[in-house]
Design a protein around this motif. Structure first.
Motif, short mmCIF file in Angstrom:
data_model
loop_
_atom_site.label_atom_id
_atom_site.label_comp_id
_atom_site.label_asym_id
_atom_site.label_seq_id
_atom_site.Cartn_x
_atom_site.Cartn_y
_atom_site.Cartn_z
N ASP B 3 -21.84 9.20 -7.12
CA ASP B 3 -20.77 10.09 -7.52
C ASP B 3 -20.71 9.80 -9.10
OD1 ASP B 3 -20.08 11.30 -5.24
OD2 ASP B 3 -18.88 10.08 -4.42
N VAL B 4 -19.99 10.77 -9.52
CA VAL B 4 -20.00 10.78 -11.03
C VAL B 4 -18.75 9.73 -11.36
CG1 VAL B 4 -19.43 12.07 -13.29
CG2 VAL B 4 -20.51 13.17 -11.56
N VAL B 5 -17.68 9.91 -10.68
CA VAL B 5 -16.49 8.57 -10.80
C VAL B 5 -16.26 8.58 -9.40
CG1 VAL B 5 -15.56 9.45 -13.00
CG2 VAL B 5 -15.12 11.04 -10.76
N PRO B 6 -15.62 7.19 -9.15
CA PRO B 6 -15.09 6.69 -7.84
C PRO B 6 -14.13 7.87 -7.35
CG PRO B 6 -14.76 5.07 -9.66
CD PRO B 6 -15.38 6.27 -10.23
N ALA B 7 -14.10 7.80 -6.05
CA ALA B 7 -12.96 8.59 -5.54
C ALA B 7 -11.61 8.04 -5.74
CB ALA B 7 -12.92 8.68 -3.95
N GLY B 8 -10.71 8.90 -6.00
CA GLY B 8 -9.25 8.38 -6.11
C GLY B 8 -9.04 8.39 -7.76
N GLU B 9 -8.65 7.20 -8.27
CA GLU B 9 -8.23 7.04 -9.55
C GLU B 9 -9.44 7.72 -10.35
OE1 GLU B 9 -5.25 6.17 -11.02
OE2 GLU B 9 -4.43 6.45 -8.85
N GLY B 10 -9.17 8.49 -11.59
CA GLY B 10 -9.89 8.95 -12.49
C GLY B 10 -10.78 10.11 -12.18
N ALA B 11 -10.86 10.23 -10.81
CA ALA B 11 -11.31 11.77 -10.52
C ALA B 11 -10.36 12.93 -10.54
CB ALA B 11 -11.99 11.76 -9.01
N LEU B 12 -10.86 14.02 -10.98
CA LEU B 12 -9.93 15.19 -10.85
C LEU B 12 -9.89 15.53 -9.34
CD1 LEU B 12 -8.42 17.28 -12.54
CD2 LEU B 12 -10.48 18.77 -12.40
N PHE B 13 -10.77 16.01 -8.95
CA PHE B 13 -10.89 16.26 -7.46
C PHE B 13 -11.69 15.32 -6.71
CE2 PHE B 13 -9.78 20.52 -8.92
CZ PHE B 13 -8.62 20.80 -8.41
N ALA B 14 -11.45 15.05 -5.43
CA ALA B 14 -12.24 13.99 -4.65
C ALA B 14 -12.35 14.78 -3.10
CB ALA B 14 -11.66 12.96 -4.44
N PHE B 15 -13.47 14.94 -2.74
CA PHE B 15 -13.48 15.75 -1.56
C PHE B 15 -13.91 14.53 -0.47
CE2 PHE B 15 -14.56 18.84 -4.43
CZ PHE B 15 -13.64 20.01 -4.25
N GLN B 16 -13.14 14.35 0.42
CA GLN B 16 -13.30 13.09 1.38
C GLN B 16 -13.79 13.63 2.68
OE1 GLN B 16 -9.72 10.79 1.01
NE2 GLN B 16 -10.58 9.74 -0.70
N ALA B 17 -14.93 13.60 3.21
CA ALA B 17 -15.56 14.01 4.41
C ALA B 17 -15.11 15.50 4.81
CB ALA B 17 -15.27 12.94 5.32
N VAL B 18 -14.88 16.37 4.08
CA VAL B 18 -14.24 17.62 4.14
C VAL B 18 -15.27 18.50 4.82
CG1 VAL B 18 -13.52 19.84 2.97
CG2 VAL B 18 -12.87 17.48 2.00
N SER B 19 -14.62 19.19 6.05
CA SER B 19 -15.42 20.05 6.60
C SER B 19 -14.76 21.44 6.82
CB SER B 19 -15.72 19.70 8.24
OG SER B 19 -16.64 18.67 8.11
N VAL B 20 -15.13 22.62 6.96
CA VAL B 20 -14.44 23.77 7.06
C VAL B 20 -14.94 24.70 7.90
CG1 VAL B 20 -13.66 25.88 5.83
CG2 VAL B 20 -13.64 23.76 4.52
N GLY B 21 -14.36 25.10 8.72
CA GLY B 21 -14.97 26.36 9.79
C GLY B 21 -15.15 25.63 11.14
N ASP B 22 -15.80 26.37 11.93
CA ASP B 22 -16.08 25.97 13.38
C ASP B 22 -16.98 24.97 13.42
OD1 ASP B 22 -17.04 25.97 16.13
OD2 ASP B 22 -16.90 28.13 16.13
N PRO B 23 -16.71 23.82 14.17
CA PRO B 23 -17.87 22.73 14.04
C PRO B 23 -19.41 23.15 14.46
CG PRO B 23 -15.82 22.04 15.18
CD PRO B 23 -15.70 23.32 14.98
N SER B 24 -19.55 24.33 15.49
CA SER B 24 -20.76 24.71 15.60
C SER B 24 -21.35 25.53 14.79
CB SER B 24 -20.67 25.48 17.12
OG SER B 24 -19.96 26.77 16.75
N ALA B 25 -20.68 26.10 13.69
CA ALA B 25 -21.33 26.69 12.52
C ALA B 25 -20.50 26.53 11.34
CB ALA B 25 -21.46 28.32 12.74
#
Lengths: 260, 232
Positions: B3-25
């Motif tokens: 990653d460019v910067v570690p998650a949390g401090e310093g990052a603008l956005f951090a996506f942490q295990a983000v899922s969107v939508g139906d798990p099958s698709a």
């Protein structure tokens, strides 16, 4: 006052249904069966309603029967709205609420201000006029608002992305919807007497009431319908806005109505 | 790929295990990535990779079915959504202007602001202040998209989300828009730019987030991401 139409008169008027059937056959519309079914059904329904109303409106019967009749009518109307606007999510409870609000506002004003006495023979027909006439506008408002928000999703989301709350983001589409739903009733109100003679007045005149008295009753009915249409469409549209946006101000996915 | 910067401090956005939508698709599947707080981060990938969805998570026009999105270390789900959307401005793929003049459009975003503020926003979007009285419907595609950018800027966002903002523009207006975005990034407004145009990616990316089929396939400083040399 006694009506002038007897059973033979009704049978004679069926020749007009025959005219409609003839037109359908002549132009190959294949509507003959539908026309006959509709005419027979209408006659049957009206006869049943006539008998029931005779019982309900009997001056010796408690007024609660009239109000129950109104409640039943409202439920039927809400169900018709649901069937005519199947793509509108949660429209049944909203239509019920809309008609209830319209009843409270308009009947409250008519009876509260003493325009008519509170009797079965006034409660049932006035509520019928109110619900029947605001039903179309309610369907138009519900369908149009869903259509506006669905087809203009990009615009709505651009507004939401600017930090507008959903109520503010929906306002232009809500206004357009209400204008569309109310305009026919406003136009009808403007044209009354000049272009057409409305039902209540025609019925009274046919039943032998003095035309001036009939006109006064009609004026009250027109204003009742205008008020109830405005109330019902506003309630259904505002309720829909709440239903179509999530609490965190996102527009829910909206389906197109099924074809055909 | 780190990653460019570690998650949390310093990052603008951090996506942490983000899922969107139906798990099958799923549209996005357990995406973990960070976006730095400076420069232009290009989100690239083929059509259907989930780029737009990733962007929409940042201002909560979309919500994850699993995982968290952090803005400067804070879960965006815990922030006031309306305030968040004013902090995180967004310009969409197609220019969407409301009825009326350009001024009317800017007023929707900032009703209390004065003409000087509107003129400043137009200037940042490479438009002349004289545009304020122009009918929004009469603008060219490039002008309309820059008017959308100005409308977003008038809320003084601290970050810009640009969802393929130049995909419908010709080369000339595209370059003007890119220059305006670069200038904003240089002034300290970080930009997340979604594109599937490789040339544009090379021109713009300081940082890169490559998606495919709803997952991150590579990320990092643009010069270091394999196969994606930073162009001039």
């Amino acid at each position: 006052m006694a009506g002038d139409v007897n059973a033979a008169g009704v049978v004679a008027s069926l020749t007009l249904v025959a005219v409609a059937v003839a037109v359908s056959r002549w132009r190959g519309l294949r509507l003959e069966r539908a026309i006959v079914v509709a005419a027979v059904r209408a006659l049957g329904q009206l006869l049943v309603v006539g008998v029931a109303l005779t019982l309900v409106l009997d001056p010796d019967r408690p007024l609660v029967w009239s109000w129950l009749w109104v409640a039943g009518m409202t439920a039927f109307a809400a169900d018709i709205v649901r069937r005519r606007a199947p793509e509108v999510p949660g429209v049944l409870p909203l239509a019920l609420l809309a008609f209830a609000a319209a009843a409270v506002v308009t009947l409250g004003a008519i009876f509260g201000l003493g325009v008519f006495p509170v009797e079965g023979r006034t409660v049932v027909p006035l509520a019928g006029m109110m619900v029947g006439n605001s039903m179309n506008a309610t369907v138009v408002a519900a369908r149009r608002l869903v259509e506006e928000l669905r087809d203009r999703r990009a615009e709505v989301e651009a507004r939401l992305a600017l930090g507008q709350p959903s109520g503010t983001a929906a306002r232009p589409y809500l206004a357009r919807t209400l204008r569309t739903a109310l305009t026919p009733q406003v136009e009808t109100t403007k044209a009354v007497g000049l272009v057409f003679l409305p039902g209540a007045m025609t019925g009274l005149i046919l039943a032998g009431v003095d035309p001036l008295d009939a006109v006064l009753v009609q004026a009250v009915v027109m204003f009742l319908v205008l008020g109830s249409t405005a109330t019902a469409t506003t309630v259904v549209a505002l309720g829909l806005v709440r239903r179509l946006f999530t609490p965190d101000h996102r527009l829910v996915p909206l389906l197109r109505p099924a074809e055909g | 790929m780190d990653d460019v910067v570690p998650a949390g401090e310093g990052a603008l956005f951090a996506f942490q295990a983000v899922s969107v939508g139906d798990p099958s698709a799923p549209i996005l599947s357990a995406v973990t990535a960070t976006v730095p707080a400076t420069g232009i981060t290009v989100v690239a990938g083929p059509s259907g990779a989930g780029k737009t969805t990733l962007l929409r998570l940042c201002n909560r026009l979309e919500v994850p079915s699993a995982g968290r999105v952090l803005l400067r270390g804070r879960d965006v789900a815990t922030l006031d959504v309306l305030a968040l959307r004013r902090r995180v401005g967004m310009v969409f793929q197609q220019p969407v202007l409301f009825g009326g003049t350009v001024r009317d459009n800017l007023r929707v975003a900032a009703p209390a602001a004065d003409d000087a503020t509107y003129a400043r926003a137009l200037e940042l979007a490479a438009l002349d202040a004289a545009m304020l009285d122009r009918d929004a419907a009469g603008l060219s595609g490039g002008e309309a998209q820059r008017a959308c950018l100005a409308r977003t800027l008038v809320t003084q966002p601290e970050v810009l989300l640009l969802d393929e903002p130049t995909s419908s523009l010709d080369a000339g207006p595209r370059r003007i828009f890119e220059t305006a975005a670069r200038s904003l990034a240089d002034r300290g407004v970080p930009v997340l730019w979604v594109t599937h145009d490789e040339e544009q990616l090379r021109r713009l990316a300081d940082f890169l987030l490559m998606l495919a089929r709803g997952t991150v396939v590579s990320s990092g400083a643009a010069a270091t991401v394999e196969g994606q040399p930073r162009g001039g």
